[in-house]
Design an enzyme around this catalytic site. Structure first.
Site, PDB file in Angstrom:
ATOM      1  N   LYS A 155       0.816  -1.218   0.000  1.00 23.76           N
ATOM      2  CA  LYS A 155       0.000   0.000   0.000  1.00 23.76           C
ATOM      3  C   LYS A 155       0.855   1.276   0.000  1.00 23.76           C
ATOM      4  CE  LYS A 155      -2.286  -1.981   3.400  1.00 23.76           C
ATOM      5  NZ  LYS A 155      -1.959  -3.391   3.142  1.00 23.76           N
ATOM      6  N   ILE A 156       1.846   1.331   0.916  1.00 23.31           N
ATOM      7  CA  ILE A 156       2.652   2.559   1.002  1.00 23.31           C
ATOM      8  C   ILE A 156       3.613   2.646  -0.187  1.00 23.31           C
ATOM      9  CG2 ILE A 156       4.321   3.839   2.403  1.00 23.31           C
ATOM     10  CD1 ILE A 156       3.028   2.499   4.900  1.00 23.31           C
ATOM     11  N   ASP A 175       9.465  -6.752  -5.210  1.00 20.25           N
ATOM     12  CA  ASP A 175       8.536  -7.346  -4.242  1.00 20.25           C
ATOM     13  C   ASP A 175       8.399  -8.808  -4.645  1.00 20.25           C
ATOM     14  OD1 ASP A 175       6.161  -8.033  -2.656  1.00 20.25           O
ATOM     15  OD2 ASP A 175       5.817  -5.878  -2.501  1.00 20.25           O
ATOM     16  N   CYS A 205       8.990  -2.282   2.690  1.00 22.38           N
ATOM     17  CA  CYS A 205       8.633  -3.666   3.032  1.00 22.38           C
ATOM     18  C   CYS A 205       8.614  -3.806   4.554  1.00 22.38           C
ATOM     19  CB  CYS A 205       9.609  -4.649   2.387  1.00 22.38           C
ATOM     20  SG  CYS A 205      11.302  -4.376   2.861  1.00 22.38           S
ATOM     21  N   PRO A 206       7.930  -4.812   5.067  1.00 22.13           N
ATOM     22  CA  PRO A 206       7.887  -4.978   6.529  1.00 22.13           C
ATOM     23  C   PRO A 206       9.220  -5.499   7.065  1.00 22.13           C
ATOM     24  CG  PRO A 206       6.640  -6.730   5.454  1.00 22.13           C
ATOM     25  CD  PRO A 206       7.129  -5.833   4.365  1.00 22.13           C
ATOM     26  N   THR A 232      11.237   4.785   5.572  1.00 21.14           N
ATOM     27  CA  THR A 232      10.099   5.170   6.423  1.00 21.14           C
ATOM     28  C   THR A 232       9.398   3.907   6.916  1.00 21.14           C
ATOM     29  OG1 THR A 232       8.668   5.306   4.477  1.00 21.14           O
ATOM     30  CG2 THR A 232       9.616   7.373   5.263  1.00 21.14           C
ATOM     31  N   SER A 233      10.069   2.746   6.807  1.00 24.22           N
ATOM     32  CA  SER A 233       9.379   1.494   7.125  1.00 24.22           C
ATOM     33  C   SER A 233       9.703   1.015   8.543  1.00 24.22           C
ATOM     34  CB  SER A 233       9.706   0.438   6.078  1.00 24.22           C
ATOM     35  OG  SER A 233       8.776  -0.604   6.171  1.00 24.22           O
ATOM     36  N   ARG A 234      10.844   0.394   8.719  1.00 23.73           N
ATOM     37  CA  ARG A 234      11.276  -0.003  10.064  1.00 23.73           C
ATOM     38  C   ARG A 234      12.793   0.119  10.139  1.00 23.73           C
ATOM     39  NH1 ARG A 234       6.926   0.907  11.430  1.00 23.73           N
ATOM     40  NH2 ARG A 234       5.374  -0.442  12.424  1.00 23.73           N
ATOM     41  N   ASP A 258      12.991   8.086   8.642  1.00 25.36           N
ATOM     42  CA  ASP A 258      11.915   8.340   9.621  1.00 25.36           C
ATOM     43  C   ASP A 258      11.979   7.289  10.726  1.00 25.36           C
ATOM     44  OD1 ASP A 258       9.608   9.756  10.552  1.00 25.36           O
ATOM     45  OD2 ASP A 258       8.369   8.067   9.898  1.00 25.36           O
ATOM     46  N   GLU A 263      15.695   3.804  17.691  1.00 25.26           N
ATOM     47  CA  GLU A 263      14.604   4.749  17.978  1.00 25.26           C
ATOM     48  C   GLU A 263      13.813   4.428  19.248  1.00 25.26           C
ATOM     49  OE1 GLU A 263      12.249   4.374  14.354  1.00 25.26           O
ATOM     50  OE2 GLU A 263      10.666   3.436  15.515  1.00 25.26           O
ATOM     51  N   HIS A 295       9.808   8.895  13.515  1.00 22.97           N
ATOM     52  CA  HIS A 295       8.672   8.005  13.250  1.00 22.97           C
ATOM     53  C   HIS A 295       7.360   8.795  13.161  1.00 22.97           C
ATOM     54  CE1 HIS A 295       7.837   3.485  13.447  1.00 22.97           C
ATOM     55  NE2 HIS A 295       6.830   4.062  12.850  1.00 22.97           N
TER      56      HIS A 295
HETATM   57  P1  NAI Z   1       1.805  -3.763   2.894  1.00 23.11           P
HETATM   58  O1  NAI Z   1       1.622  -5.069   3.580  1.00 23.11           O
HETATM   59  O2  NAI Z   1       0.672  -3.177   2.121  1.00 23.11           O
HETATM   60  O3  NAI Z   1       3.055  -3.855   1.889  1.00 23.11           O
HETATM   61  C1  NAI Z   1       4.273  -4.455   2.231  1.00 23.11           C
HETATM   62  C2  NAI Z   1       4.830  -5.046   0.943  1.00 23.11           C
HETATM   63  O4  NAI Z   1       6.139  -5.531   1.232  1.00 23.11           O
HETATM   64  C3  NAI Z   1       4.005  -6.240   0.414  1.00 23.11           C
HETATM   65  O5  NAI Z   1       3.703  -6.026  -0.941  1.00 23.11           O
HETATM   66  C4  NAI Z   1       4.920  -7.429   0.625  1.00 23.11           C
HETATM   67  O6  NAI Z   1       4.770  -8.442  -0.380  1.00 23.11           O
HETATM   68  C5  NAI Z   1       6.280  -6.752   0.510  1.00 23.11           C
HETATM   69  N1  NAI Z   1       7.380  -7.544   1.045  1.00 23.11           N
HETATM   70  C6  NAI Z   1       7.378  -8.461   2.045  1.00 23.11           C
HETATM   71  N2  NAI Z   1       8.615  -8.987   2.192  1.00 23.11           N
HETATM   72  C7  NAI Z   1       9.401  -8.367   1.271  1.00 23.11           C
HETATM   73  C8  NAI Z   1      10.769  -8.495   0.909  1.00 23.11           C
HETATM   74  N3  NAI Z   1      11.573  -9.363   1.521  1.00 23.11           N
HETATM   75  N4  NAI Z   1      11.246  -7.712  -0.083  1.00 23.11           N
HETATM   76  C9  NAI Z   1      10.428  -6.847  -0.735  1.00 23.11           C
HETATM   77  N5  NAI Z   1       9.126  -6.703  -0.451  1.00 23.11           N
HETATM   78  C10 NAI Z   1       8.618  -7.455   0.531  1.00 23.11           C
HETATM   79  O7  NAI Z   1       2.300  -2.759   4.020  1.00 23.11           O
HETATM   80  P2  NAI Z   1       2.259  -1.166   3.997  1.00 23.11           P
HETATM   81  O8  NAI Z   1       0.968  -0.683   4.586  1.00 23.11           O
HETATM   82  O9  NAI Z   1       2.669  -0.673   2.670  1.00 23.11           O
HETATM   83  O10 NAI Z   1       3.396  -0.828   5.090  1.00 23.11           O
HETATM   84  C11 NAI Z   1       4.760  -1.113   4.830  1.00 23.11           C
HETATM   85  C12 NAI Z   1       5.553  -0.877   6.100  1.00 23.11           C
HETATM   86  O11 NAI Z   1       5.571   0.509   6.404  1.00 23.11           O
HETATM   87  C13 NAI Z   1       4.983  -1.530   7.365  1.00 23.11           C
HETATM   88  O12 NAI Z   1       5.420  -2.866   7.492  1.00 23.11           O
HETATM   89  C14 NAI Z   1       5.516  -0.665   8.453  1.00 23.11           C
HETATM   90  O13 NAI Z   1       6.719  -1.236   8.910  1.00 23.11           O
HETATM   91  C15 NAI Z   1       5.829   0.660   7.783  1.00 23.11           C
HETATM   92  N6  NAI Z   1       5.030   1.780   8.291  1.00 23.11           N
HETATM   93  C16 NAI Z   1       5.685   2.909   8.758  1.00 23.11           C
HETATM   94  C17 NAI Z   1       4.967   4.002   9.253  1.00 23.11           C
HETATM   95  C18 NAI Z   1       5.630   5.241   9.762  1.00 23.11           C
HETATM   96  O14 NAI Z   1       5.006   5.998  10.520  1.00 23.11           O
HETATM   97  N7  NAI Z   1       6.858   5.541   9.369  1.00 23.11           N
HETATM   98  C19 NAI Z   1       3.508   3.956   9.315  1.00 23.11           C
HETATM   99  C20 NAI Z   1       2.915   2.755   8.735  1.00 23.11           C
HETATM  100  C21 NAI Z   1       3.668   1.716   8.269  1.00 23.11           C
END
Ligand code: NAI
Length: 329
Positions: A155-156, A175, A205-206, A232-234, A258, A263, A295
């Site tokens: 999504k992001i 991905d 990615c997560p 901005t992920s983890r 971020d 952190e 964050h």
């Molecule tokens: P999502 O589940 O929609 O997308 C994650 C994508 O990563 C999926 O398409 C998945 O197939 C892919 N993925 C999984 N393992 C992978 C790998 N080894 N290599 C490449 N791609 C891989 O999740 P969304 O909503 O897009 O969120 C992504 C991350 O953003 C979250 O896991 C979270 O850690 C982080 N996040 C950070 C925030 C912030 O405030 N900075 C706020 C919200 C989320």
């Protein structure tokens, strides 16, 4: 149904309280303390707890919650790498998250960081305030016609891909699953090819065992000189020590973070009077081409409202024993 809301901030109350009348039967008690083994017992008498990204929802915490009769964990965030999902399943504790509450909130910050480090906006802001109108140290590059590499096109990542396309960039992605919504303009490539071709790399990615420290010196060496890296992920997607090594090798035009490994303990705290004894982050911040935010990707009005709405709906669903797509355990 009573929820104990850990690590509550003023903005949490502002987004949750106005919705309460739409969710009759739910009561929330807000506390400042973070959820961790030492504070888990405070949840005695509650049906659910609500926690955020810095909580320790590991095995110990879950065991204590279970002993105290808490059977629902409401994560008010999308990532749940801080939750021991297997332990929760073993204990029969339901864990619900808020996926995709506002992908654009995070993606827009990712592009903000990319622009800020490229054009050194943090330096420019301070220079002009100091009556220094020189341009030294401010030269950036155009994003137009450059290549953006999106790691994780969920999504992001998809929202970031659309923003990059809007800048006139060529967008490539990596991905395990191709996102059909992006098929018109994203070219999927291997991770190595993404590292080699991208001028801007944005991580979406997560954090999993398989993605832990995916940005390490070996991979940094595969990148173009003058690349911009945004996370901005983890935090633990990036090996901070090896990132510093890469910065010293002059690999990066800019690095925007971020999230970062150290952190926890900093996030949402004012530590301006603390002496940081062993901070790697301080070393990172000493570089002119690094910008760190705390964050705040989720921190927009729209995202906060969506988080509150979905968390309360998750509680309603849990109270009826309904399983939904938001359940991770
Ligand atoms: P999502 O589940 O929609 O997308 C994650 C994508 O990563 C999926 O398409 C998945 O197939 C892919 N993925 C999984 N393992 C992978 C790998 N080894 N290599 C490449 N791609 C891989 O999740 P969304 O909503 O897009 O969120 C992504 C991350 O953003 C979250 O896991 C979270 O850690 C982080 N996040 C950070 C925030 C912030 O405030 N900075 C706020 C919200 C989320």
């Amino acid at each position: 149904m009573k929820i104990l809301f850990y690590a509550a901030k003023v903005y949490d109350k502002k987004s949750f309280d106005p919705l309460m009348e739409r969710f009759p039967g739910i009561e929330i008690d807000y506390i400042d303390h973070e959820l961790e083994p030492m504070t888990a017992a405070l949840a005695e008498g509650y049906d659910a707890i609500c926690a955020f990204v810095s909580a320790d929802v590991g095995a110990k915490t879950l065991e204590i919650l279970n002993e105290k009769g808490v059977k629902t964990v409401l994560m008010r965030c999308a990532g749940y790498n801080n939750v021991d999902v297997e332990k929760a399943k073993e204990l029969g504790i339901t864990v619900k998250i808020v996926p995709g509450y506002s992908p654009e909130a995070v993606a827009e910050l990712a592009m903000g960081l990319a622009l800020a480090v490229n054009r050194r906006l943090y330096k420019a802001y301070n220079k002009v305030r100091e009556n220094d109108y020189s341009l030294r140290g401010l030269r950036g590059v155009n994003f137009y016609k450059k290549t953006a590499g999106i790691v994780g096109t969920g999504k992001i990542g998809a929202a970031m891909a659309r923003i990059c396309r809007g800048f006139g960039m060529k967008v490539i992605g990596y991905d395990m699953y191709e996102n059909p919504a992006l098929k018109d303009f994203v070219e999927y490539v291997s991770l190595d090819e993404l590292f080699a071709r991208s001028d801007l790399i944005s991580l979406h990615c997560p954090l999993l065992d398989s993605t832990y420290h995916m940005i390490n010196i070996e991979n940094i060496k595969k990148m173009k000189d003058g690349v911009i890296l945004v996370n901005t992920s983890r935090g633990a997607l990036v090996d901070t020590d090896e990132l510093i090594e890469g910065i010293r090798l002059n690999k990066f035009l800019g690095v925007g973070l971020d999230v970062y490994e150290e952190e926890t303990g900093n996030v949402y705290e004012d530590r301006s009077d603390d002496i940081m004894m062993h901070s790697v982050t301080a070393r990172l911040l000493s570089f002119p081409n690094v910008m760190i935010t705390s964050h705040q990707g989720f921190y927009t009005l729209e995202a906060l409202n969506a988080i509150a709405e979905t968390t309360l709906q998750n509680m309603m669903d849990a109270s009826k024993g309904e399983r939904t797509k938001n359940d991770v355990a």
